[in-house]
Design a protein around this motif. Sequence first.
Motif, PDB file in Angstrom:
ATOM      1  N   GLN A 203       0.827  -1.209   0.000  1.00  0.00           N
ATOM      2  CA  GLN A 203       0.000   0.000   0.000  1.00  0.00           C
ATOM      3  C   GLN A 203       0.864   1.264   0.000  1.00  0.00           C
ATOM      4  O   GLN A 203       0.498   2.265  -0.603  1.00  0.00           O
ATOM      5  N   ASP A 233       1.999   5.572  -9.186  1.00  0.00           N
ATOM      6  CA  ASP A 233       0.641   5.439  -9.712  1.00  0.00           C
ATOM      7  C   ASP A 233       0.509   4.168 -10.540  1.00  0.00           C
ATOM      8  O   ASP A 233      -0.531   3.502 -10.502  1.00  0.00           O
ATOM      9  N   HIS A 234       1.550   3.845 -11.291  1.00  0.00           N
ATOM     10  CA  HIS A 234       1.507   2.635 -12.131  1.00  0.00           C
ATOM     11  C   HIS A 234       1.357   1.384 -11.262  1.00  0.00           C
ATOM     12  O   HIS A 234       0.612   0.460 -11.619  1.00  0.00           O
ATOM     13  N   TYR A 235       2.063   1.370 -10.123  1.00  0.00           N
ATOM     14  CA  TYR A 235       1.994   0.204  -9.232  1.00  0.00           C
ATOM     15  C   TYR A 235       0.913   0.349  -8.152  1.00  0.00           C
ATOM     16  O   TYR A 235       0.827  -0.483  -7.249  1.00  0.00           O
ATOM     17  N   LYS A 236       0.110   1.424  -8.259  1.00  0.00           N
ATOM     18  CA  LYS A 236      -1.010   1.652  -7.335  1.00  0.00           C
ATOM     19  C   LYS A 236      -0.561   1.644  -5.881  1.00  0.00           C
ATOM     20  O   LYS A 236      -1.138   0.977  -5.021  1.00  0.00           O
ATOM     21  N   THR A 237       0.500   2.390  -5.616  1.00  0.00           N
ATOM     22  CA  THR A 237       1.006   2.526  -4.258  1.00  0.00           C
ATOM     23  C   THR A 237       1.154   4.014  -3.932  1.00  0.00           C
ATOM     24  O   THR A 237       1.140   4.855  -4.825  1.00  0.00           O
ATOM     25  N   SER A 315      -0.506  -6.744  -3.023  1.00  0.00           N
ATOM     26  CA  SER A 315      -1.396  -6.500  -4.158  1.00  0.00           C
ATOM     27  C   SER A 315      -0.745  -7.031  -5.426  1.00  0.00           C
ATOM     28  O   SER A 315       0.487  -7.011  -5.559  1.00  0.00           O
TER      29      SER A 315
END
Length: 518
Positions: A203, A233-237, A315
Amino acid sequence: MLQYSRILRLKEEGFSLRSIASSTGNSRQKVTEVIERAEKKRLSGPLDEEMDDKWLEDFLFPEKALENSGRQPLKFDYIHDELAKPNVTLTLLHHEYEAECRMNNKIPYSYRSFLRHYSNYAAKYKATMRIRRKPGEIIEVDWAGSTAFILDRDTGEKVKAYVFVATLPCSQLSYAEASLSMNLSSWITAHNHMYEYFGGTTQIIIPDNLKASVTKHTLQELVLNPTYREMADHYKTVVMPARVGAPKDKPSVEGAVGVISTWIIAALRNTHCFSIDELNHEIQKKLKEFNNRSFTRKHGSRFSAFEEEEKFALSPLPSKSYKMSVWKTAKVRPDYHVSIESMFYSVPYEYINRQIEIRITENLIEAYFNHMRIASHKRLYGKFGQFSTNPDHMPDNHRIYIEQNPENAKEWAKGIGENTLAVIGYLLEHSQNEKLALKSIFSLKKTEQRYSKYEIERACKMILSMTPRPSVKAVQTLLLNNKKSDTEQELNRKIEKRESKYGFTRGDAYYGGRDNNE
Protein backbone atom coordinates in the motif's frame (compact mmCIF):
# COMPACT_ATOMS: atom_id res chain seq x y z
CA MET A 1 -2.42 -35.16 28.67
CA LEU A 2 -3.06 -36.26 25.13
CA GLN A 3 -0.39 -38.30 23.38
CA TYR A 4 0.25 -35.66 20.75
CA SER A 5 3.56 -37.07 19.54
CA ARG A 6 2.09 -40.56 19.13
CA ILE A 7 -0.94 -39.26 17.21
CA LEU A 8 1.30 -37.36 14.80
CA ARG A 9 3.73 -40.28 14.43
CA LEU A 10 0.92 -42.75 13.63
CA LYS A 11 -0.52 -40.29 11.11
CA GLU A 12 2.92 -39.98 9.54
CA GLU A 13 3.09 -43.78 9.24
CA GLY A 14 -0.21 -43.83 7.33
CA PHE A 15 -2.65 -45.20 9.93
CA SER A 16 -6.33 -44.28 9.60
CA LEU A 17 -8.12 -41.96 12.02
CA ARG A 18 -10.09 -44.91 13.41
CA SER A 19 -6.87 -46.86 14.10
CA ILE A 20 -5.16 -43.87 15.73
CA ALA A 21 -8.19 -43.16 17.93
CA SER A 22 -8.36 -46.80 19.01
CA SER A 23 -4.61 -46.96 19.70
CA THR A 24 -4.44 -43.74 21.77
CA GLY A 25 -7.81 -44.04 23.47
CA ASN A 26 -9.05 -40.70 22.11
CA SER A 27 -12.10 -39.87 20.06
CA ARG A 28 -11.76 -39.53 16.31
CA GLN A 29 -12.95 -35.91 16.66
CA LYS A 30 -10.05 -35.10 19.01
CA VAL A 31 -7.52 -36.91 16.80
CA THR A 32 -8.81 -35.01 13.78
CA GLU A 33 -8.49 -31.70 15.65
CA VAL A 34 -4.86 -32.42 16.59
CA ILE A 35 -3.93 -33.44 13.04
CA GLU A 36 -5.68 -30.45 11.48
CA ARG A 37 -4.01 -28.05 13.89
CA ALA A 38 -0.58 -29.59 13.08
CA GLU A 39 -1.23 -29.27 9.34
CA LYS A 40 -2.30 -25.65 9.75
CA LYS A 41 0.92 -24.87 11.62
CA ARG A 42 2.92 -26.90 9.06
CA LEU A 43 4.25 -29.26 11.68
CA SER A 44 5.39 -32.59 10.22
CA GLY A 45 7.62 -35.45 11.28
CA PRO A 46 10.05 -36.64 12.23
CA LEU A 47 9.78 -34.66 15.48
CA ASP A 48 12.84 -33.43 17.37
CA GLU A 49 13.65 -34.77 20.84
CA GLU A 50 12.54 -31.59 22.62
CA MET A 51 9.12 -31.77 20.95
CA ASP A 52 7.48 -33.75 23.72
CA ASP A 53 3.76 -33.80 24.45
CA LYS A 54 3.97 -30.70 26.65
CA TRP A 55 5.81 -28.76 23.95
CA LEU A 56 3.34 -29.93 21.30
CA GLU A 57 0.35 -28.92 23.44
CA ASP A 58 1.80 -25.44 23.97
CA PHE A 59 2.57 -25.18 20.26
CA LEU A 60 -0.69 -26.54 18.87
CA PHE A 61 -3.06 -25.26 21.57
CA PRO A 62 -1.41 -22.26 23.28
CA GLU A 63 -4.79 -21.17 24.65
CA LYS A 64 -4.93 -24.27 26.92
CA ALA A 65 -2.31 -22.76 29.23
CA LEU A 66 -4.78 -19.97 30.04
CA GLU A 67 -7.87 -22.11 30.55
CA ASN A 68 -7.27 -22.75 34.27
CA SER A 69 -7.12 -19.05 35.10
CA GLY A 70 -10.91 -18.74 35.12
CA ARG A 71 -10.79 -16.09 32.41
CA GLN A 72 -12.09 -16.18 28.84
CA PRO A 73 -9.42 -18.01 26.76
CA LEU A 74 -7.66 -16.05 24.03
CA LYS A 75 -7.91 -17.23 20.43
CA PHE A 76 -4.33 -16.52 19.38
CA ASP A 77 -4.59 -17.71 15.80
CA TYR A 78 -7.70 -15.60 15.30
CA ILE A 79 -5.96 -12.54 16.78
CA HIS A 80 -2.89 -13.06 14.60
CA ASP A 81 -4.96 -13.47 11.42
CA GLU A 82 -7.17 -10.46 12.16
CA LEU A 83 -4.17 -8.21 12.72
CA ALA A 84 -3.19 -8.79 9.10
CA LYS A 85 -6.31 -6.97 7.92
CA PRO A 86 -6.21 -3.22 7.16
CA ASN A 87 -6.91 -0.86 10.08
CA VAL A 88 -7.38 -3.74 12.59
CA THR A 89 -5.48 -3.09 15.83
CA LEU A 90 -5.01 -4.87 19.15
CA THR A 91 -7.10 -2.17 20.80
CA LEU A 92 -10.05 -3.03 18.56
CA LEU A 93 -9.59 -6.78 19.06
CA HIS A 94 -9.40 -6.36 22.85
CA HIS A 95 -12.62 -4.32 22.78
CA GLU A 96 -14.35 -7.10 20.83
CA TYR A 97 -12.89 -9.69 23.22
CA GLU A 98 -14.34 -7.82 26.23
CA ALA A 99 -17.77 -7.70 24.56
CA GLU A 100 -17.61 -11.46 23.98
CA CYS A 101 -16.68 -12.04 27.64
CA ARG A 102 -19.70 -10.04 28.83
CA MET A 103 -21.98 -12.14 26.64
CA ASN A 104 -20.48 -15.39 28.03
CA ASN A 105 -20.31 -14.16 31.64
CA LYS A 106 -16.53 -14.62 31.66
CA ILE A 107 -13.78 -12.50 33.18
CA PRO A 108 -11.70 -10.78 30.45
CA TYR A 109 -7.97 -10.12 30.51
CA SER A 110 -6.90 -6.52 30.84
CA TYR A 111 -5.50 -4.85 27.73
CA ARG A 112 -1.94 -5.06 29.10
CA SER A 113 -2.29 -8.80 29.78
CA PHE A 114 -4.00 -9.27 26.40
CA LEU A 115 -1.05 -7.58 24.70
CA ARG A 116 1.53 -9.53 26.73
CA HIS A 117 0.00 -12.94 26.01
CA TYR A 118 -0.27 -12.24 22.26
CA SER A 119 3.32 -10.94 22.14
CA ASN A 120 4.60 -14.07 23.90
CA TYR A 121 2.62 -16.25 21.52
CA ALA A 122 3.80 -14.45 18.36
CA ALA A 123 7.42 -14.36 19.51
CA LYS A 124 7.41 -18.10 20.19
CA TYR A 125 5.27 -19.55 17.42
CA LYS A 126 5.10 -16.98 14.61
CA ALA A 127 7.73 -15.59 12.28
CA THR A 128 6.19 -12.12 12.37
CA MET A 129 4.58 -9.95 15.02
CA ARG A 130 1.80 -7.80 13.63
CA ILE A 131 1.49 -5.22 16.36
CA ARG A 132 3.46 -2.48 14.59
CA ARG A 133 3.72 -3.68 10.98
CA LYS A 134 0.92 -5.24 8.98
CA PRO A 135 1.76 -7.64 6.14
CA GLY A 136 1.71 -6.09 2.69
CA GLU A 137 1.47 -2.55 4.05
CA ILE A 138 4.92 -0.97 3.57
CA ILE A 139 8.14 -1.26 1.57
CA GLU A 140 11.12 0.80 2.74
CA VAL A 141 13.80 1.67 0.15
CA ASP A 142 17.22 3.36 0.23
CA TRP A 143 20.76 3.30 -1.14
CA ALA A 144 23.32 1.53 1.04
CA GLY A 145 26.02 3.73 2.52
CA SER A 146 28.73 1.20 1.64
CA THR A 147 29.60 0.63 -2.01
CA ALA A 148 30.61 -2.46 -3.96
CA PHE A 149 32.93 -2.36 -6.96
CA ILE A 150 33.65 -3.87 -10.37
CA LEU A 151 36.99 -4.03 -12.18
CA ASP A 152 37.75 -2.23 -15.43
CA ARG A 153 38.96 -4.93 -17.86
CA ASP A 154 41.49 -2.64 -19.51
CA THR A 155 43.03 -0.75 -16.59
CA GLY A 156 42.18 -2.98 -13.61
CA GLU A 157 40.80 0.09 -11.86
CA LYS A 158 38.02 -0.38 -9.29
CA VAL A 159 34.77 1.25 -10.36
CA LYS A 160 32.20 2.06 -7.65
CA ALA A 161 28.84 0.29 -7.68
CA TYR A 162 26.01 1.63 -5.54
CA VAL A 163 23.70 -0.88 -3.85
CA PHE A 164 19.94 -0.35 -3.72
CA VAL A 165 18.22 -1.98 -0.71
CA ALA A 166 14.50 -2.61 -0.09
CA THR A 167 12.85 -4.29 2.91
CA LEU A 168 9.36 -5.49 3.85
CA PRO A 169 9.18 -4.52 7.57
CA CYS A 170 6.70 -7.24 8.52
CA SER A 171 8.63 -10.30 7.31
CA GLN A 172 12.02 -8.51 7.00
CA LEU A 173 12.47 -9.97 3.49
CA SER A 174 15.02 -7.81 1.66
CA TYR A 175 16.10 -7.11 -1.90
CA ALA A 176 19.42 -5.73 -3.13
CA GLU A 177 20.76 -4.66 -6.51
CA ALA A 178 23.89 -2.85 -7.67
CA SER A 179 24.05 0.04 -10.14
CA LEU A 180 26.82 2.20 -11.56
CA SER A 181 25.02 5.41 -10.57
CA MET A 182 22.32 6.70 -8.26
CA ASN A 183 20.48 8.66 -10.94
CA LEU A 184 16.75 8.56 -11.66
CA SER A 185 17.03 5.84 -14.29
CA SER A 186 18.90 3.49 -11.92
CA TRP A 187 16.44 4.28 -9.11
CA ILE A 188 13.38 3.41 -11.23
CA THR A 189 15.01 0.30 -12.72
CA ALA A 190 15.83 -1.00 -9.23
CA HIS A 191 12.20 -0.48 -8.16
CA ASN A 192 10.92 -2.44 -11.15
CA HIS A 193 13.23 -5.35 -10.30
CA MET A 194 12.30 -5.10 -6.60
CA TYR A 195 8.58 -5.50 -7.36
CA GLU A 196 9.32 -8.49 -9.61
CA TYR A 197 11.36 -10.09 -6.80
CA PHE A 198 8.63 -9.62 -4.18
CA GLY A 199 5.93 -10.66 -6.65
CA GLY A 200 3.53 -7.91 -5.62
CA THR A 201 3.14 -4.36 -4.33
CA THR A 202 2.36 -2.81 -0.97
CA GLN A 203 0.00 0.00 0.00
CA ILE A 204 2.85 2.40 0.88
CA ILE A 205 6.46 2.90 -0.16
CA ILE A 206 8.83 4.90 2.07
CA PRO A 207 11.94 6.33 0.36
CA ASP A 208 14.52 8.78 1.63
CA ASN A 209 14.51 12.41 0.45
CA LEU A 210 16.61 11.78 -2.65
CA LYS A 211 16.32 13.99 -5.73
CA ALA A 212 15.19 10.90 -7.63
CA SER A 213 12.13 10.60 -5.38
CA VAL A 214 11.42 14.01 -3.83
CA THR A 215 11.66 17.47 -5.38
CA LYS A 216 10.63 19.42 -2.27
CA HIS A 217 9.77 18.27 1.27
CA THR A 218 8.88 20.78 3.98
CA LEU A 219 6.33 20.89 6.78
CA GLN A 220 4.00 22.82 4.48
CA GLU A 221 4.60 21.14 1.13
CA LEU A 222 5.62 17.81 -0.39
CA VAL A 223 6.49 17.69 -4.10
CA LEU A 224 7.44 14.31 -5.53
CA ASN A 225 9.65 13.80 -8.55
CA PRO A 226 7.14 13.53 -11.44
CA THR A 227 8.64 10.29 -12.76
CA TYR A 228 8.67 8.68 -9.32
CA ARG A 229 5.07 9.78 -8.71
CA GLU A 230 4.08 8.29 -12.07
CA MET A 231 5.81 5.01 -11.19
CA ALA A 232 3.94 4.85 -7.89
CA ASP A 233 0.64 5.44 -9.71
CA HIS A 234 1.51 2.64 -12.13
CA TYR A 235 1.99 0.20 -9.23
CA LYS A 236 -1.01 1.65 -7.33
CA THR A 237 1.01 2.53 -4.26
CA VAL A 238 1.39 5.71 -2.19
CA VAL A 239 4.75 7.43 -1.64
CA MET A 240 5.31 8.66 1.93
CA PRO A 241 8.93 9.92 2.17
CA ALA A 242 10.70 9.76 5.51
CA ARG A 243 11.01 13.09 7.26
CA VAL A 244 14.24 14.96 6.62
CA GLY A 245 16.84 13.80 9.13
CA ALA A 246 14.50 11.15 10.62
CA PRO A 247 15.93 7.67 9.87
CA LYS A 248 13.54 6.18 12.45
CA ASP A 249 10.77 6.68 9.90
CA LYS A 250 12.24 3.71 8.00
CA PRO A 251 14.05 1.66 10.65
CA SER A 252 13.70 -1.67 8.84
CA VAL A 253 15.64 -0.67 5.75
CA GLU A 254 18.18 1.23 7.86
CA GLY A 255 18.80 -1.99 9.78
CA ALA A 256 18.81 -4.05 6.59
CA VAL A 257 21.39 -1.71 5.05
CA GLY A 258 23.79 -2.47 7.89
CA VAL A 259 23.21 -6.22 7.72
CA ILE A 260 23.41 -6.35 3.91
CA SER A 261 26.59 -4.27 4.01
CA THR A 262 28.10 -7.10 6.07
CA TRP A 263 26.55 -10.23 4.56
CA ILE A 264 26.54 -9.16 0.91
CA ILE A 265 28.82 -6.19 0.19
CA ALA A 266 31.60 -7.17 2.60
CA ALA A 267 31.18 -10.86 1.72
CA LEU A 268 31.94 -10.00 -1.92
CA ARG A 269 35.05 -7.95 -1.14
CA ASN A 270 37.38 -10.60 -2.63
CA THR A 271 35.11 -11.45 -5.57
CA HIS A 272 36.27 -9.90 -8.84
CA CYS A 273 33.48 -8.93 -11.23
CA PHE A 274 34.08 -7.20 -14.56
CA SER A 275 30.54 -5.99 -15.29
CA ILE A 276 27.52 -4.83 -13.35
CA ASP A 277 25.60 -7.91 -14.52
CA GLU A 278 28.26 -10.21 -13.06
CA LEU A 279 28.17 -8.29 -9.78
CA ASN A 280 24.38 -8.49 -9.58
CA HIS A 281 24.54 -12.23 -10.25
CA GLU A 282 26.82 -12.63 -7.23
CA ILE A 283 24.63 -10.32 -5.15
CA GLN A 284 21.56 -12.43 -5.95
CA LYS A 285 23.32 -15.56 -4.69
CA LYS A 286 24.30 -13.84 -1.45
CA LEU A 287 20.82 -12.35 -1.14
CA LYS A 288 19.26 -15.81 -1.37
CA GLU A 289 21.53 -17.03 1.43
CA PHE A 290 20.72 -13.93 3.50
CA ASN A 291 16.93 -14.26 3.17
CA ASN A 292 17.04 -18.00 3.97
CA ARG A 293 19.25 -17.70 7.07
CA SER A 294 17.35 -18.80 10.19
CA PHE A 295 16.28 -16.18 12.70
CA THR A 296 18.36 -16.33 15.88
CA ARG A 297 15.48 -15.81 18.35
CA LYS A 298 12.45 -17.23 16.57
CA HIS A 299 11.40 -19.96 14.23
CA GLY A 300 11.90 -19.62 10.46
CA SER A 301 13.73 -17.25 8.14
CA ARG A 302 12.95 -14.06 6.30
CA PHE A 303 11.89 -15.99 3.23
CA SER A 304 9.68 -18.47 5.12
CA ALA A 305 8.11 -15.60 7.08
CA PHE A 306 7.34 -13.85 3.80
CA GLU A 307 5.87 -16.98 2.18
CA GLU A 308 3.73 -17.88 5.19
CA GLU A 309 2.67 -14.54 6.60
CA GLU A 310 3.10 -11.68 4.11
CA LYS A 311 2.99 -12.81 0.50
CA PHE A 312 -0.80 -13.27 0.62
CA ALA A 313 -1.27 -9.61 1.58
CA LEU A 314 0.62 -8.09 -1.37
CA SER A 315 -1.40 -6.50 -4.16
CA PRO A 316 -0.95 -8.08 -7.61
CA LEU A 317 1.50 -6.55 -10.06
CA PRO A 318 0.26 -4.79 -13.21
CA SER A 319 0.53 -6.76 -16.44
CA LYS A 320 3.61 -4.75 -17.53
CA SER A 321 6.40 -3.18 -15.54
CA TYR A 322 6.67 0.60 -15.46
CA LYS A 323 8.33 2.18 -18.49
CA MET A 324 10.76 4.92 -17.60
CA SER A 325 9.69 8.46 -18.48
CA VAL A 326 11.37 11.85 -18.05
CA TRP A 327 9.55 15.17 -17.52
CA LYS A 328 10.77 18.49 -18.89
CA THR A 329 9.35 21.96 -19.37
CA ALA A 330 9.46 23.69 -22.75
CA LYS A 331 8.22 26.93 -24.30
CA VAL A 332 6.07 26.65 -27.41
CA ARG A 333 7.77 28.35 -30.38
CA PRO A 334 5.99 30.79 -32.73
CA ASP A 335 5.68 27.94 -35.24
CA TYR A 336 3.63 26.00 -32.57
CA HIS A 337 6.38 23.37 -32.10
CA VAL A 338 8.53 22.46 -29.09
CA SER A 339 12.14 21.35 -29.34
CA ILE A 340 13.00 18.05 -27.60
CA GLU A 341 16.54 16.75 -28.07
CA SER A 342 16.85 18.64 -31.38
CA MET A 343 13.58 17.17 -32.71
CA PHE A 344 10.43 19.26 -33.16
CA TYR A 345 6.90 18.28 -32.14
CA SER A 346 3.71 20.28 -32.73
CA VAL A 347 1.11 21.35 -30.18
CA PRO A 348 -2.14 23.31 -30.78
CA TYR A 349 -1.26 26.81 -32.00
CA GLU A 350 -3.31 28.35 -29.14
CA TYR A 351 -0.39 27.52 -26.79
CA ILE A 352 2.22 29.60 -28.65
CA ASN A 353 4.66 31.27 -26.18
CA ARG A 354 3.29 29.26 -23.22
CA GLN A 355 5.32 27.03 -20.89
CA ILE A 356 4.15 23.40 -21.07
CA GLU A 357 5.28 20.10 -19.52
CA ILE A 358 6.72 17.36 -21.72
CA ARG A 359 6.67 13.66 -20.81
CA ILE A 360 9.37 11.69 -22.64
CA THR A 361 9.33 7.89 -22.88
CA GLU A 362 11.22 5.48 -25.07
CA ASN A 363 8.58 5.60 -27.83
CA LEU A 364 6.31 8.54 -27.03
CA ILE A 365 6.39 12.32 -26.55
CA GLU A 366 3.40 13.82 -24.68
CA ALA A 367 2.65 17.48 -24.02
CA TYR A 368 0.67 18.65 -20.96
CA PHE A 369 -0.73 22.02 -19.93
CA ASN A 370 -2.20 22.37 -16.42
CA HIS A 371 -2.04 18.56 -16.05
CA MET A 372 -4.14 18.09 -19.21
CA ARG A 373 -2.64 16.29 -22.20
CA ILE A 374 -2.79 18.51 -25.29
CA ALA A 375 -0.64 16.54 -27.76
CA SER A 376 1.15 13.24 -28.26
CA HIS A 377 3.66 12.10 -30.90
CA LYS A 378 5.66 9.01 -31.71
CA ARG A 379 9.23 9.77 -30.65
CA LEU A 380 11.60 10.64 -33.50
CA TYR A 381 15.07 9.11 -33.81
CA GLY A 382 17.89 9.57 -36.29
CA LYS A 383 18.91 12.77 -38.05
CA PHE A 384 18.51 15.93 -35.97
CA GLY A 385 15.97 18.55 -36.98
CA GLN A 386 13.08 16.28 -37.92
CA PHE A 387 9.50 17.56 -37.51
CA SER A 388 6.41 15.72 -36.30
CA THR A 389 3.42 17.93 -37.15
CA ASN A 390 -0.24 17.19 -36.57
CA PRO A 391 -2.38 19.16 -39.08
CA ASP A 392 -5.04 19.63 -36.39
CA HIS A 393 -2.56 21.77 -34.46
CA MET A 394 -2.25 24.34 -37.30
CA PRO A 395 -4.17 27.57 -37.82
CA ASP A 396 -6.78 27.22 -40.57
CA ASN A 397 -4.77 29.14 -43.18
CA HIS A 398 -1.68 27.01 -42.54
CA ARG A 399 -3.64 23.79 -42.72
CA ILE A 400 -5.24 24.77 -46.04
CA TYR A 401 -1.80 25.48 -47.51
CA ILE A 402 -0.25 22.24 -46.24
CA GLU A 403 -3.12 20.15 -47.57
CA GLN A 404 -2.69 21.51 -51.12
CA ASN A 405 -2.43 18.79 -53.79
CA PRO A 406 -4.32 18.17 -57.05
CA GLU A 407 -6.74 15.71 -55.49
CA ASN A 408 -7.67 18.04 -52.62
CA ALA A 409 -7.99 20.97 -55.03
CA LYS A 410 -10.46 19.07 -57.24
CA GLU A 411 -12.36 17.84 -54.19
CA TRP A 412 -12.73 21.41 -52.97
CA ALA A 413 -13.88 22.60 -56.40
CA LYS A 414 -16.57 19.87 -56.56
CA GLY A 415 -17.99 21.26 -53.36
CA ILE A 416 -18.32 24.70 -54.99
CA GLY A 417 -19.76 23.80 -58.41
CA GLU A 418 -19.09 22.47 -61.91
CA ASN A 419 -17.82 25.79 -63.30
CA THR A 420 -15.30 26.13 -60.47
CA LEU A 421 -14.19 22.55 -61.14
CA ALA A 422 -13.68 23.45 -64.81
CA VAL A 423 -11.51 26.44 -63.87
CA ILE A 424 -9.41 24.32 -61.47
CA GLY A 425 -9.03 21.60 -64.11
CA TYR A 426 -7.80 24.14 -66.68
CA LEU A 427 -5.26 25.58 -64.19
CA LEU A 428 -3.85 22.16 -63.31
CA GLU A 429 -3.63 21.13 -66.94
CA HIS A 430 -2.19 24.26 -68.52
CA SER A 431 0.09 25.78 -65.85
CA GLN A 432 3.87 25.63 -66.35
CA ASN A 433 4.19 23.26 -63.38
CA GLU A 434 2.01 21.77 -60.70
CA LYS A 435 3.49 23.85 -57.90
CA LEU A 436 2.53 27.14 -59.58
CA ALA A 437 -0.95 25.81 -60.29
CA LEU A 438 -1.46 24.79 -56.67
CA LYS A 439 -0.23 28.19 -55.51
CA SER A 440 -2.82 29.92 -57.71
CA ILE A 441 -5.56 27.54 -56.55
CA PHE A 442 -4.60 28.25 -52.93
CA SER A 443 -5.18 31.97 -53.60
CA LEU A 444 -8.60 31.13 -55.01
CA LYS A 445 -9.48 28.94 -52.02
CA LYS A 446 -8.64 31.80 -49.67
CA THR A 447 -11.38 33.88 -51.30
CA GLU A 448 -13.88 31.55 -49.62
CA GLN A 449 -13.16 33.48 -46.42
CA ARG A 450 -14.77 36.61 -47.99
CA TYR A 451 -17.19 35.27 -50.60
CA SER A 452 -19.88 32.63 -50.57
CA LYS A 453 -19.79 29.47 -52.67
CA TYR A 454 -22.54 30.91 -54.87
CA GLU A 455 -20.47 34.02 -55.59
CA ILE A 456 -17.36 31.97 -56.47
CA GLU A 457 -19.33 29.65 -58.74
CA ARG A 458 -21.04 32.62 -60.50
CA ALA A 459 -17.68 34.33 -61.10
CA CYS A 460 -16.20 31.13 -62.56
CA LYS A 461 -19.23 30.74 -64.85
CA MET A 462 -18.87 34.32 -66.06
CA ILE A 463 -15.13 33.99 -66.72
CA LEU A 464 -15.65 30.80 -68.70
CA SER A 465 -18.24 32.59 -70.86
CA MET A 466 -15.76 35.38 -71.54
CA THR A 467 -12.56 33.43 -72.29
CA PRO A 468 -11.41 29.82 -72.82
CA ARG A 469 -8.26 30.60 -70.75
CA PRO A 470 -9.45 31.57 -67.27
CA SER A 471 -7.09 32.83 -64.59
CA VAL A 472 -7.39 33.19 -60.83
CA LYS A 473 -6.68 36.91 -61.12
CA ALA A 474 -9.62 37.33 -63.52
CA VAL A 475 -11.91 35.37 -61.19
CA GLN A 476 -10.85 37.50 -58.21
CA THR A 477 -11.52 40.70 -60.26
CA LEU A 478 -14.99 39.45 -61.19
CA LEU A 479 -15.69 38.58 -57.57
CA LEU A 480 -14.80 42.12 -56.52
CA ASN A 481 -16.80 43.75 -59.34
CA ASN A 482 -19.79 41.50 -58.72
CA LYS A 483 -19.64 42.37 -55.05
CA LYS A 484 -19.69 46.09 -55.87
CA SER A 485 -22.48 45.61 -58.42
CA ASP A 486 -24.53 43.57 -55.97
CA THR A 487 -24.00 46.25 -53.35
CA GLU A 488 -25.14 49.01 -55.70
CA GLN A 489 -28.18 47.02 -56.81
CA GLU A 490 -29.10 46.33 -53.23
CA LEU A 491 -28.78 50.04 -52.44
CA ASN A 492 -30.99 51.01 -55.40
CA ARG A 493 -33.64 48.52 -54.37
CA LYS A 494 -33.71 49.97 -50.88
CA ILE A 495 -34.12 53.51 -52.27
CA GLU A 496 -36.96 52.46 -54.60
CA LYS A 497 -38.66 50.64 -51.78
CA ARG A 498 -38.40 53.67 -49.53
CA GLU A 499 -39.73 56.04 -52.25
CA SER A 500 -42.65 53.73 -53.07
CA LYS A 501 -44.10 54.50 -49.68
CA TYR A 502 -44.76 58.15 -50.73
CA GLY A 503 -47.15 58.03 -53.88
CA PHE A 504 -49.37 60.95 -55.22
CA THR A 505 -52.52 61.69 -53.18
CA ARG A 506 -55.71 62.36 -55.22
CA GLY A 507 -57.76 65.27 -53.85
CA ASP A 508 -61.49 66.07 -53.66
CA ALA A 509 -61.51 67.47 -57.18
CA TYR A 510 -60.55 64.08 -58.60
CA TYR A 511 -63.18 62.16 -56.64
CA GLY A 512 -65.79 64.93 -57.23
CA GLY A 513 -65.47 64.58 -61.00
CA ARG A 514 -64.08 68.05 -61.53
CA ASP A 515 -61.19 68.72 -63.78
CA ASN A 516 -58.81 71.41 -62.57
CA ASN A 517 -57.81 72.21 -66.18
CA GLU A 518 -61.29 73.41 -67.09
